[in-house]
Enzyme design. Structure first.
Site: not given
Lengths: 321, 329
Positions: B62, B131
């Site tokens: 990322e 998450h």
């Protein structure tokens, strides 16, 4: 394919002198508290940027870390605009909003000036990605220090560059110290270029104290990248004479080590080469040096006399229209 | 005009396809966006239509690909960077916070960064602590970023299209729980652009205003229905953008109802609701008939256990209780 412009060696010697005299003035002005924040000097490393620039086209992209004054000067940003930036003035290359670590010059394809170690290496991939996306044959030169090679961003960027075959040349300016920590104490590998080899990126080592060695090696690497886009990695072995920043007395290294590198000074070396070959006289060198000193001094005057960025524009650069 | 019903996922897909077709500088990059057609199928069919040059799979990096996007934006491309979830954007925090929004200022106005970071944000269902992050309050603190939080298919399409055309870094915070939700939308040939910084009243009411966004919009609408049976008329104001914030729309609604509950999906400490409450009391204190209430997550890392997760989330019970409290009902 457009070739690189022939850059006269005397002109490049003048550039190295300009960088050195500029940095010396910056150091002096920092000590007089005319320059705030952090200030990282490039003195000793001049052959790396000068050699690299001599091998590029003017429309190639350049991006570097926070030790960036030299890269802007090498790209053609005026000493005035550079010094004014250090003074935080509106006439600075980043309008006084960036400071020492954030020099930008769009006109001269200088894409910063980035102060988080390693964080600009992915940006270099983006610049190179855009060139490939547009089928341009520009290359991107991404400079960073030996400290950056242990950052995650660096590793991710190298992998992406190799995966997407991006026309980017990673130039590690290995000055032996990541701030005050030596390469041996910060990097697990014996050779820095093994980092690149780990990503299947061709890599080489060049004497970063030797202008001609840097230029010739970079010319070869750039020609290859321009012909068929791919990343490449060059470790330039160099040395900074000063501490990491102005506040660093560099007590982690010996006087002997510093003296050894000073004897190998990149400016002295190119001067000797040119003198030996009869392209430079002592008089001419003195003249160049005098001119460099004057440009540096003039830049201080320019910076002093320039206006500060207007307070009324404080909010003007947060969002683009 | 023949309105039609599509899913939130389809709406995003249409927005991407339309913007990719309109502007050759736009490209989509992220994990699994191309060959896999998107982890949540938002980019379904785009590789086939636009090819691998513009729909680009990345490794799980990322920080690397977000930074690549920022660099490409410096020279005029308009990247759309997909985070599989904004919980993973935390790995790229440096690029999203330090590079993208600072560049314009640091360069003295020379380099704006026209980039979109998009993907699902906020808790979904039993994904656990790592998450489930609702990142809007983290990013709202950063000058130079714009943030929108579509709650309906129509807003998803209109806001994403606008985001792609904006000359600044824009975060489009989608929602995993909303991807399959349906809503009415204009036909495909209508150019649907919804401005950033414009809230929308999703339900008119007169007794209380529920300020909400993203996942709390359907929650607020459900609660409003329920309250109607108890003779409490709730107005549901969907912010749609967190930054810029449509203050006028908030004040207008509060001036009408005089009572407010902020239903936010993030955590309470320095959350979006804290900012809204501050602005309301500062600017229209005299309009208030009761202290402003907030319903948010609890201030704990998200537990996996379903019952506990429900207790952490801003849920209907909490929202009903908050509304009744401000209505002294």
């Amino acid at each position: 394919m457009q070739p690189p412009e022939e850059r006269d060696e005397v002109e490049m010697l003048w550039l190295m002198l300009l960088i050195r005299r500029f940095e010396e003035r910056a150091s002096q002005q920092y000590q007089s508290q005319k320059i705030g924040g952090f200030c990282h000097l490039y003195i000793g490393q001049e052959a790396v940027v000068a050699g690299a620039i001599a091998a590029t086209r003017r429309d190639d992209y350049i991006i570097t870390a926070y030790r960036d004054h030299a890269h802007a000067l090498a790209r053609g940003t005026s000493a005035n605009a550079c010094m004014a930036e250090l003074f935080g003035k509106d006439t600075g290359c980043s309008r006084g909003l960036g400071g020492s670590m954030h020099f930008f010059d769009k006109e001269h394809h200088m894409y910063g000036g980035h102060a988080i170690v390693g964080a600009h290496v992915p940006l270099a991939c983006g610049l190179a990605f855009a060139c490939k996306y547009r089928n341009e044959d520009r290359v991107t030169l991404c400079f960073f220090g030996d400290g950056a090679i242990n950052q995650g961003a660096f590793h991710e960027a190298l992998n992406l560059a190799a995966l997407y075959k991006l026309p980017v040349i990673f130039i590690c300016e290995n000055n032996l110290f990541a701030m005050g920590t030596s390469v041996e104490r910060s990097t697990s590998l014996k050779q820095i270029i093994q980092r690149a080899e780990g990503y299947d990126i061709p890599a080489c080592i060049v004497d970063g104290m030797n202008f001609r060695a840097v230029r010739d090696k970079l010319a070869e690497v750039i020609a290859s990248v321009r012909k068929e886009p791919h990343p490449a990695f060059v470790e330039a072995r160099t040395y900074r004479y000063r501490g990491h920043s102005m506040s660093d007395p560099a007590s982690y290294r010996t006087k002997e080590q510093l003296e050894k590198y000073r004897l190998d000074d990149p400016i002295t070396r190119l001067r000797a080469q040119l003198t030996r070959e009869g392209t430079l006289t002592n008089e001419k060198f003195d003249e160049l040096d005098k001119e460099a000193k004057r440009a540096a001094l003039d830049s201080v005057k320019f910076a002093e006399e320039s206006n500060e960025p207007p307070l009324a524009k404080l909010y003007d650069y947060t969002y683009a229209p | 005009m023949n309105m039609r019903e599509i899913t939130y996922r389809q709406a995003l897909n249409e927005a991407l396809a339309e913007e990719l077709a309109r502007d050759p500088n736009v490209f989509l990059m992220g994990e699994e966006v191309a060959e896999y057609n998107g982890a949540y199928k938002v980019s379904q069919g785009l590789l086939e239509r636009f090819g691998p040059k513009r729909i680009i799979d990345t490794p799980i990096s990322e920080n690397g690909f977000a930074g690549l996007g920022v660099g490409a934006a410096m020279v005029g491309l308009r990247p759309i960077i997909e985070f599989m979830t904004f919980s993973f954007s935390l790995v790229a925090f440096d690029q999203v916070v330090n590079n993208a929004p600072n560049m314009l200022t640091m360069s003295g106005g020379q380099f704006n960064i026209p980039i979109v970071f998009r993907g699902p944000n906020g808790p979904a269902h039993q994904l656990g602590a790592t998450h489930s992050h609702a990142t809007e309050c983290l990013y709202a603190n950063v000058p130079g970023l714009k943030i929108c939080t579509p709650a309906t298919p129509r807003d998803a399409k209109g806001l994403l299209k606008t985001a792609v055309r904006d000359n600044n870094p824009v975060l489009v915070l989608e929602s995993e729980l909303l991807y399959s939700s349906k809503g009415m939308i204009e036909p495909p040939h209508v150019e649907l652009l919804i401005p950033l910084g414009k809230a929308e009243v999703k339900r008119e009411g007169s007794d209380v205003t529920i300020v909400c966004y993203a996942q709390t919009v359907p929650l607020a609408l459900r609660v409003a229905e329920q309250l109607e049976e108890e003779n409490i008329s709730a107005e549901v104001l969907d912010l749609r953008s967190i930054k810029p914030l449509d203050e006028e729309a908030i004040y207008k609604s509060v001036a009408k109802t005089h009572r407010v509950v902020v239903a936010e999906q993030d955590r309470p400490y320095c959350g979006v609701g804290a900012e809204i409450c501050y602005r309301i009391q500062k600017n229209i204190f005299d309009e208030l008939d009761a202290p402003v209430a907030r319903v948010s997550q609890e201030d704990v890392p998200m537990p996996y256990n379903e019952r506990l997760e429900h207790a952490v989330l801003p849920n209907a019970e909490k929202l009903v209780a908050a509304v009744k409290k401000v209505c002294y009902a």
